[in-house]
Write an enzyme that holds these catalytic residues in place. Sequence first.
Site, PDB file in Angstrom:
ATOM      1  N   SER A 123       3.317  -1.799  10.228  1.00  0.00           N
ATOM      2  CA  SER A 123       4.772  -1.853  10.422  1.00  0.00           C
ATOM      3  C   SER A 123       5.381  -3.215  10.116  1.00  0.00           C
ATOM      4  O   SER A 123       6.287  -3.677  10.814  1.00  0.00           O
ATOM      5  CB  SER A 123       5.140  -1.391  11.837  1.00  0.00           C
ATOM      6  OG  SER A 123       4.710  -0.051  12.041  1.00  0.00           O
TER       7      SER A 123
ATOM      8  N   GLU B  78      -5.477  -4.601  10.505  1.00  0.00           N
ATOM      9  CA  GLU B  78      -4.461  -3.564  10.699  1.00  0.00           C
ATOM     10  C   GLU B  78      -4.728  -2.818  12.001  1.00  0.00           C
ATOM     11  O   GLU B  78      -5.535  -1.866  12.009  1.00  0.00           O
ATOM     12  CB  GLU B  78      -4.481  -2.583   9.527  1.00  0.00           C
ATOM     13  CG  GLU B  78      -4.143  -3.217   8.194  1.00  0.00           C
ATOM     14  CD  GLU B  78      -3.518  -2.211   7.248  1.00  0.00           C
ATOM     15  OE1 GLU B  78      -2.431  -2.476   6.752  1.00  0.00           O
ATOM     16  OE2 GLU B  78      -4.120  -1.143   7.029  1.00  0.00           O
TER      17      GLU B  78
ATOM     18  N   ASN C 280       0.859  -1.184   0.000  1.00  0.00           N
ATOM     19  CA  ASN C 280       0.000   0.000   0.000  1.00  0.00           C
ATOM     20  C   ASN C 280       0.897   1.236   0.000  1.00  0.00           C
ATOM     21  O   ASN C 280       1.466   1.584   1.027  1.00  0.00           O
ATOM     22  CB  ASN C 280      -0.895  -0.038   1.254  1.00  0.00           C
ATOM     23  CG  ASN C 280      -1.727   1.230   1.407  1.00  0.00           C
ATOM     24  OD1 ASN C 280      -1.859   2.006   0.454  1.00  0.00           O
ATOM     25  ND2 ASN C 280      -2.276   1.444   2.597  1.00  0.00           N
ATOM     26  N   TRP C 281       1.002   1.851  -1.162  1.00  0.00           N
ATOM     27  CA  TRP C 281       1.936   2.971  -1.283  1.00  0.00           C
ATOM     28  C   TRP C 281       1.382   4.278  -0.730  1.00  0.00           C
ATOM     29  O   TRP C 281       2.077   5.292  -0.691  1.00  0.00           O
ATOM     30  CB  TRP C 281       2.343   3.152  -2.744  1.00  0.00           C
ATOM     31  CG  TRP C 281       3.367   2.143  -3.205  1.00  0.00           C
ATOM     32  CD1 TRP C 281       3.922   1.135  -2.449  1.00  0.00           C
ATOM     33  CD2 TRP C 281       3.963   2.049  -4.497  1.00  0.00           C
ATOM     34  NE1 TRP C 281       4.817   0.423  -3.208  1.00  0.00           N
ATOM     35  CE2 TRP C 281       4.867   0.962  -4.473  1.00  0.00           C
ATOM     36  CE3 TRP C 281       3.817   2.771  -5.685  1.00  0.00           C
ATOM     37  CZ2 TRP C 281       5.624   0.596  -5.593  1.00  0.00           C
ATOM     38  CZ3 TRP C 281       4.562   2.399  -6.800  1.00  0.00           C
ATOM     39  CH2 TRP C 281       5.462   1.326  -6.740  1.00  0.00           C
ATOM     40  N   LYS C 282       0.103   4.322  -0.422  1.00  0.00           N
ATOM     41  CA  LYS C 282      -0.516   5.546   0.107  1.00  0.00           C
ATOM     42  C   LYS C 282      -0.237   6.719  -0.846  1.00  0.00           C
ATOM     43  O   LYS C 282      -0.329   6.533  -2.057  1.00  0.00           O
ATOM     44  CB  LYS C 282      -0.029   5.812   1.533  1.00  0.00           C
ATOM     45  CG  LYS C 282      -0.165   4.548   2.396  1.00  0.00           C
ATOM     46  CD  LYS C 282       0.105   4.762   3.843  1.00  0.00           C
ATOM     47  CE  LYS C 282      -0.064   3.431   4.574  1.00  0.00           C
ATOM     48  NZ  LYS C 282       0.051   3.559   6.011  1.00  0.00           N
TER      49      LYS C 282
ATOM     50  N   GLY D 164       2.893  -0.964   4.161  1.00  0.00           N
ATOM     51  CA  GLY D 164       3.048   0.415   3.710  1.00  0.00           C
ATOM     52  C   GLY D 164       4.512   0.738   3.464  1.00  0.00           C
ATOM     53  O   GLY D 164       5.078   0.425   2.415  1.00  0.00           O
ATOM     54  N   GLY D 165       5.154   1.345   4.452  1.00  0.00           N
ATOM     55  CA  GLY D 165       6.528   1.837   4.318  1.00  0.00           C
ATOM     56  C   GLY D 165       7.499   0.853   3.686  1.00  0.00           C
ATOM     57  O   GLY D 165       8.273   1.220   2.787  1.00  0.00           O
TER      58      GLY D 165
ATOM     59  N   HIS E  17      -9.589   1.500   4.640  1.00  0.00           N
ATOM     60  CA  HIS E  17      -8.306   1.664   5.337  1.00  0.00           C
ATOM     61  C   HIS E  17      -8.483   2.665   6.493  1.00  0.00           C
ATOM     62  O   HIS E  17      -9.249   3.624   6.388  1.00  0.00           O
ATOM     63  CB  HIS E  17      -7.245   2.173   4.362  1.00  0.00           C
ATOM     64  CG  HIS E  17      -5.870   2.142   4.951  1.00  0.00           C
ATOM     65  ND1 HIS E  17      -5.411   3.138   5.783  1.00  0.00           N
ATOM     66  CD2 HIS E  17      -4.881   1.222   4.868  1.00  0.00           C
ATOM     67  CE1 HIS E  17      -4.176   2.833   6.175  1.00  0.00           C
ATOM     68  NE2 HIS E  17      -3.836   1.667   5.636  1.00  0.00           N
TER      69      HIS E  17
ATOM     70  N   GLU F   8      -6.764   5.034   7.514  1.00  0.00           N
ATOM     71  CA  GLU F   8      -6.510   6.447   7.181  1.00  0.00           C
ATOM     72  C   GLU F   8      -7.711   7.061   6.467  1.00  0.00           C
ATOM     73  O   GLU F   8      -7.999   8.245   6.625  1.00  0.00           O
ATOM     74  CB  GLU F   8      -5.222   6.563   6.350  1.00  0.00           C
ATOM     75  CG  GLU F   8      -3.991   6.357   7.221  1.00  0.00           C
ATOM     76  CD  GLU F   8      -2.792   5.766   6.508  1.00  0.00           C
ATOM     77  OE1 GLU F   8      -2.742   5.791   5.264  1.00  0.00           O
ATOM     78  OE2 GLU F   8      -1.894   5.252   7.217  1.00  0.00           O
TER      79      GLU F   8
ATOM     80  N   GLY G  57       2.429   2.537  10.587  1.00  0.00           N
ATOM     81  CA  GLY G  57       3.400   3.616  10.427  1.00  0.00           C
ATOM     82  C   GLY G  57       4.093   4.028  11.708  1.00  0.00           C
ATOM     83  O   GLY G  57       4.724   5.080  11.771  1.00  0.00           O
TER      84      GLY G  57
HETATM   85  P1  PGA Z   1       2.843   0.511   7.430  1.00  0.00           P
HETATM   86  O1  PGA Z   1       1.397   0.722   6.764  1.00  0.00           O
HETATM   87  O2  PGA Z   1       3.363  -0.817   6.932  1.00  0.00           O
HETATM   88  O3  PGA Z   1       3.676   1.669   6.944  1.00  0.00           O
HETATM   89  O4  PGA Z   1       2.642   0.501   8.899  1.00  0.00           O
HETATM   90  C1  PGA Z   1       0.504  -0.348   6.611  1.00  0.00           C
HETATM   91  C2  PGA Z   1      -0.800   0.125   6.059  1.00  0.00           C
HETATM   92  O5  PGA Z   1      -1.294   1.191   6.473  1.00  0.00           O
HETATM   93  O6  PGA Z   1      -1.408  -0.528   5.195  1.00  0.00           O
END
Ligand code: PGA
Length: 265
Positions: free
Chosen positions: A224, A178, A12-14, A245-246, A101, A103, A184
Amino acid sequence: MAKPRGVLIAGNWKMNHGPKETAQFFSELGRVPLAKNAGLRACILPPAVSLAAALDGARTASFPIEVGAQSAHWEKKGAFTGELSGPLLQEIGVHTVLVGHSERRQYFGETDETARKRSESLAEQGFTVVLCIGETRPEREQGRTEEVLIRQLHGAIVSGASARLVPFLDGRLVIAYEPVWAIGTGLTATPAQAEEAHQIIRKDLWDRFGMEAAGRTSILYGGSVTPENIDSLLSCPNVDGGLVGGASLKAESFLALLRSGARAI
Ligand code: PGA
């Protein structure tokens, strides 16, 4: 097989990586061959402006890689400024969408109800829906994790409408657990915490939709995930992959995650 549902690693590149960086990512990915593994699925969810570049990159990749969108509207067309619809995504070859998600819930007004509308409509349109659920830190500290997961799960896949969704559970509904406190933050759920939450989710799917549908639904862990901690998470029987994500932003790191996935199968 250690992983009856295989392993899905979704990046997930956001709001990161424009078309140029996306092309660069795929060219770096292409340089490193990954041994063929039928049970391993890779997916990248870039920002909307980079979907075309990702699809181009995926076409020339040395292994199959899906491209998904980070959200889509439940209506197929109309006056919804800023939104993407299922048909618009399908036209360019996108068949996977992330729904709900945290966010989107936190910053853009996504609720269980809008997550339900999206997942139902998109599943009906033939998409693979990756539905995200997870508790906040206070909710976990108050011992409300199970209650929150069940509420979000039932909110997004309600019984009445589920009659329409059930036929689509054959691998095209993916749940991503999640925990909000782990996204994050560098804090990861322990394998035991992840397995416990995934068991709650699978049991609920089993109770409501039967053994077969529950058995076919992949449940990803997100929050994470890194190449360093993914092996222990994938060692849990009910963890079928990761929503990352990251650590999915660099080709090298994404490949490391895929290699772990292949080893776990
Ligand atoms: P993260 O994000 O791996 O950077 O914690 C995961 C996500 O929000 O899908």
